[in-house]
Design a protein around this motif. Structure first.
Motif, PDB file in Angstrom:
ATOM      1  N   ASN A 144       1.394   3.539  -2.498  1.00  0.00           N
ATOM      2  CA  ASN A 144       1.072   4.587  -3.307  1.00  0.00           C
ATOM      3  C   ASN A 144       0.674   5.963  -2.558  1.00  0.00           C
ATOM      4  O   ASN A 144       0.616   7.078  -3.161  1.00  0.00           O
ATOM      5  N   ARG A 147      -1.655  -1.717  -6.146  1.00  0.00           N
ATOM      6  CA  ARG A 147      -2.288  -2.137  -7.297  1.00  0.00           C
ATOM      7  C   ARG A 147      -1.985  -1.312  -8.498  1.00  0.00           C
ATOM      8  O   ARG A 147      -1.806  -1.826  -9.737  1.00  0.00           O
ATOM      9  N   ALA A 180       0.999  -5.495  -7.642  1.00  0.00           N
ATOM     10  CA  ALA A 180       0.247  -6.409  -6.938  1.00  0.00           C
ATOM     11  C   ALA A 180      -1.041  -6.050  -6.545  1.00  0.00           C
ATOM     12  O   ALA A 180      -1.334  -5.091  -5.832  1.00  0.00           O
ATOM     13  N   GLY A 188      -4.550  -2.101   3.380  1.00  0.00           N
ATOM     14  CA  GLY A 188      -5.696  -2.236   3.932  1.00  0.00           C
ATOM     15  C   GLY A 188      -6.855  -1.539   3.478  1.00  0.00           C
ATOM     16  O   GLY A 188      -6.788  -0.427   2.917  1.00  0.00           O
ATOM     17  N   TYR A 190      -6.645   8.078  14.457  1.00  0.00           N
ATOM     18  CA  TYR A 190      -7.515   8.758  13.555  1.00  0.00           C
ATOM     19  C   TYR A 190      -6.594   9.744  12.620  1.00  0.00           C
ATOM     20  O   TYR A 190      -6.271  10.696  12.952  1.00  0.00           O
ATOM     21  N   GLY A 216       0.818  -1.298  -0.003  1.00  0.00           N
ATOM     22  CA  GLY A 216       0.184   0.034   0.008  1.00  0.00           C
ATOM     23  C   GLY A 216       0.765   1.164  -0.191  1.00  0.00           C
ATOM     24  O   GLY A 216       0.598   2.368   0.810  1.00  0.00           O
ATOM     25  N   PRO A 244      -2.290   3.121  14.217  1.00  0.00           N
ATOM     26  CA  PRO A 244      -2.648   4.236  14.102  1.00  0.00           C
ATOM     27  C   PRO A 244      -3.900   4.758  14.743  1.00  0.00           C
ATOM     28  O   PRO A 244      -4.838   4.140  14.607  1.00  0.00           O
ATOM     29  N   GLY A 258       1.011   4.380   4.114  1.00  0.00           N
ATOM     30  CA  GLY A 258       2.308   3.592   3.508  1.00  0.00           C
ATOM     31  C   GLY A 258       3.210   4.459   2.737  1.00  0.00           C
ATOM     32  O   GLY A 258       4.472   4.121   2.868  1.00  0.00           O
ATOM     33  N   LEU A 270      -3.586  -7.338  -3.657  1.00  0.00           N
ATOM     34  CA  LEU A 270      -3.519  -7.964  -2.321  1.00  0.00           C
ATOM     35  C   LEU A 270      -5.005  -8.500  -2.018  1.00  0.00           C
ATOM     36  O   LEU A 270      -5.303  -8.795  -0.756  1.00  0.00           O
TER      37      LEU A 270
HETATM   38  P1  NAD Z   1      -5.488   4.593   2.175  1.00  0.00           P
HETATM   39  O1  NAD Z   1      -6.612   4.113   1.921  1.00  0.00           O
HETATM   40  O2  NAD Z   1      -5.007   5.831   1.696  1.00  0.00           O
HETATM   41  O3  NAD Z   1      -4.303   3.507   1.887  1.00  0.00           O
HETATM   42  C1  NAD Z   1      -4.562   2.282   1.633  1.00  0.00           C
HETATM   43  C2  NAD Z   1      -3.528   1.464   0.957  1.00  0.00           C
HETATM   44  O4  NAD Z   1      -3.813   0.202   1.055  1.00  0.00           O
HETATM   45  C3  NAD Z   1      -3.527   1.912  -0.514  1.00  0.00           C
HETATM   46  O5  NAD Z   1      -2.100   2.164  -0.645  1.00  0.00           O
HETATM   47  C4  NAD Z   1      -4.177   0.963  -1.289  1.00  0.00           C
HETATM   48  O6  NAD Z   1      -3.907   1.109  -2.486  1.00  0.00           O
HETATM   49  C5  NAD Z   1      -3.760  -0.150  -0.372  1.00  0.00           C
HETATM   50  N1  NAD Z   1      -4.628  -1.510  -0.794  1.00  0.00           N
HETATM   51  C6  NAD Z   1      -5.869  -1.500  -0.585  1.00  0.00           C
HETATM   52  N2  NAD Z   1      -6.352  -2.470  -1.194  1.00  0.00           N
HETATM   53  C7  NAD Z   1      -5.308  -3.197  -1.725  1.00  0.00           C
HETATM   54  C8  NAD Z   1      -5.062  -4.235  -2.210  1.00  0.00           C
HETATM   55  N3  NAD Z   1      -6.238  -5.342  -2.722  1.00  0.00           N
HETATM   56  N4  NAD Z   1      -3.969  -4.749  -2.839  1.00  0.00           N
HETATM   57  C9  NAD Z   1      -2.943  -3.903  -2.724  1.00  0.00           C
HETATM   58  N5  NAD Z   1      -2.817  -2.771  -2.053  1.00  0.00           N
HETATM   59  C10 NAD Z   1      -4.154  -2.219  -1.464  1.00  0.00           C
HETATM   60  O7  NAD Z   1      -5.369   4.804   3.912  1.00  0.00           O
HETATM   61  P2  NAD Z   1      -4.308   4.690   4.958  1.00  0.00           P
HETATM   62  O8  NAD Z   1      -5.096   5.268   6.218  1.00  0.00           O
HETATM   63  O9  NAD Z   1      -3.066   4.965   4.428  1.00  0.00           O
HETATM   64  O10 NAD Z   1      -4.297   3.131   5.246  1.00  0.00           O
HETATM   65  C11 NAD Z   1      -3.280   2.436   5.531  1.00  0.00           C
HETATM   66  C12 NAD Z   1      -3.253   1.537   6.629  1.00  0.00           C
HETATM   67  O11 NAD Z   1      -3.472   2.029   7.775  1.00  0.00           O
HETATM   68  C13 NAD Z   1      -4.520   0.395   6.501  1.00  0.00           C
HETATM   69  O12 NAD Z   1      -4.091  -0.944   6.774  1.00  0.00           O
HETATM   70  C14 NAD Z   1      -5.510   1.197   7.310  1.00  0.00           C
HETATM   71  O13 NAD Z   1      -6.731   0.345   7.766  1.00  0.00           O
HETATM   72  C15 NAD Z   1      -4.534   1.478   8.670  1.00  0.00           C
HETATM   73  N6  NAD Z   1      -5.209   2.416   9.279  1.00  0.00           N
HETATM   74  C16 NAD Z   1      -5.450   3.636   8.886  1.00  0.00           C
HETATM   75  C17 NAD Z   1      -6.077   4.604   9.860  1.00  0.00           C
HETATM   76  C18 NAD Z   1      -6.551   5.928   9.447  1.00  0.00           C
HETATM   77  O14 NAD Z   1      -7.096   6.647  10.336  1.00  0.00           O
HETATM   78  N7  NAD Z   1      -6.220   6.681   8.093  1.00  0.00           N
HETATM   79  C19 NAD Z   1      -5.970   4.169  11.247  1.00  0.00           C
HETATM   80  C20 NAD Z   1      -5.729   3.003  11.599  1.00  0.00           C
HETATM   81  C21 NAD Z   1      -5.304   2.164  10.729  1.00  0.00           C
END
Ligand code: NAD
Length: 253
Positions: free
Chosen positions: A19, A42, A64, A94, A190, A17, A188, A23, A66
């Motif tokens: 991009n 992706r 890829a 995620g 919020y 993740g 993390p 991440g 996931l």
């Molecule tokens: P985001 O939606 O910006 O990033 C999610 C990342 O996961 C993206 O890069 C997306 O392309 C990748 N992803 C999703 N499905 C995928 C797949 N099938 N194959 C490959 N890559 C895939 O949100 P974020 O906040 O940067 O999330 C990153 C992580 O942090 C996640 O696991 C999320 O659950 C966790 N998280 C976020 C928060 C928040 O408040 N933003 C809080 C707790 C945990």
């Protein structure tokens, strides 16, 4: 000297993740600490590549999806082929699907559990096998959530998957610590990313959340940088199976 133990010079990291969002921030952090970074996404990671290369870092993009475990061996192989070995895995990819629990669809359940839980476990397994083969240990950092500790509202599959991430982190740390493999997680709070767009656009929910954060602000990708470098470095070599909250005090409240 202690700061030398935080250096990731000569190490290679794979971040899923990569991009956008947290991440992307963690890729930049690992690169600034000296690691060569492979970003899994992706679609294109062009922005992440630019952020790393403009500071003289090395970046490999691995495309890829996931939503199945099919690409996992290829992810390890592409990273090893490019860098010679791997030292760090950050399981960050995620998704979240919000629906009332009473109407929650099986398809939504399966999608979230697949990416947030099953792919995370099999990535951990594939990297641990590679670390054991290389014989020099390694680091795994999983991305958990406040919903590893709390129930949440309208996100039952997300809560189930992120609670599993916390448990898996402990379970795998126990099995692999003797190989010099550290498995830890970051929870993390919020954070202002795509993941919380829907929450932040609901003024009432957004204000309720903000009022409950002792630090008085949403977190950012930069807030993840210190914790991820610590958990990926020699400085944390006796930290096993622990989930570090980066939450502006949310859990302390
Ligand atoms: P985001 O939606 O910006 O990033 C999610 C990342 O996961 C993206 O890069 C997306 O392309 C990748 N992803 C999703 N499905 C995928 C797949 N099938 N194959 C490959 N890559 C895939 O949100 P974020 O906040 O940067 O999330 C990153 C992580 O942090 C996640 O696991 C999320 O659950 C966790 N998280 C976020 C928060 C928040 O408040 N933003 C809080 C707790 C945990």
């Amino acid at each position: 000297m202690i700061l030398d133990k935080f250096s990731l010079k000569g190490k290679t990291a794979v971040v899923t993740g990569a991009n956008t969002g947290l991440g992307q921030g963690m890729c930049v952090a690992l690169s600034q600490a000296g690691a060569a970074v492979a970003g899994v996404a992706r679609r294109s990671c062009e922005q992440t590549r630019l952020m790393i290369e403009e500071n003289g870092g090395e970046f490999l993009e691995i495309i890829a999806d996931l939503s199945s475990i099919e690409p996992i061996d290829r992810i390890v192989n592409e990273a090893v082929e490019k860098f010679g070995s791997v030292d760090i895995l950050v399981n960050n990819a995620g998704i979240i699907i919000r629906e009332d629990a009473i109407d929650y669809a099986e398809e939504s359940w399966d999608k979230v559990i697949m990416t947030n839980q099953k792919a995370v476990f099999f990535l951990c397994q594939a990297f641990a096998r590679q670390y054991i083969k290389q014989g020099s240990g390694g680091k795994i950092v999983n991305v958990a959530s406040m919903l590893s500790y709390q129930g949440g509202i309208r996100v039952p599959s997300y809560t189930a998957s992120k609670s599993a991430v916390l448990g898996l982190t402990r379970a795998l740390a126990n099995e692999w610590a003797s190989y010099g493999i550290n498995v830890n997680a970051i929870a993390p709070g919020y954070m202002a990313t795509n993941n919380t767009n829907q929450l932040r656009s609901d003024e009432q929910r957004s204000n309720e959340i903000l009022e409950r954060i002792p630090a008085g602000r949403w977190g950012t990708p930069e807030d993840m940088m210190g914790a991820v470098v610590f958990l990926c470095s020699e400085a944390s070599s006796y930290v096993n199976g622990f989930t570090v909250a980066v939450d502006g005090g949310w859990l302390a409240r």
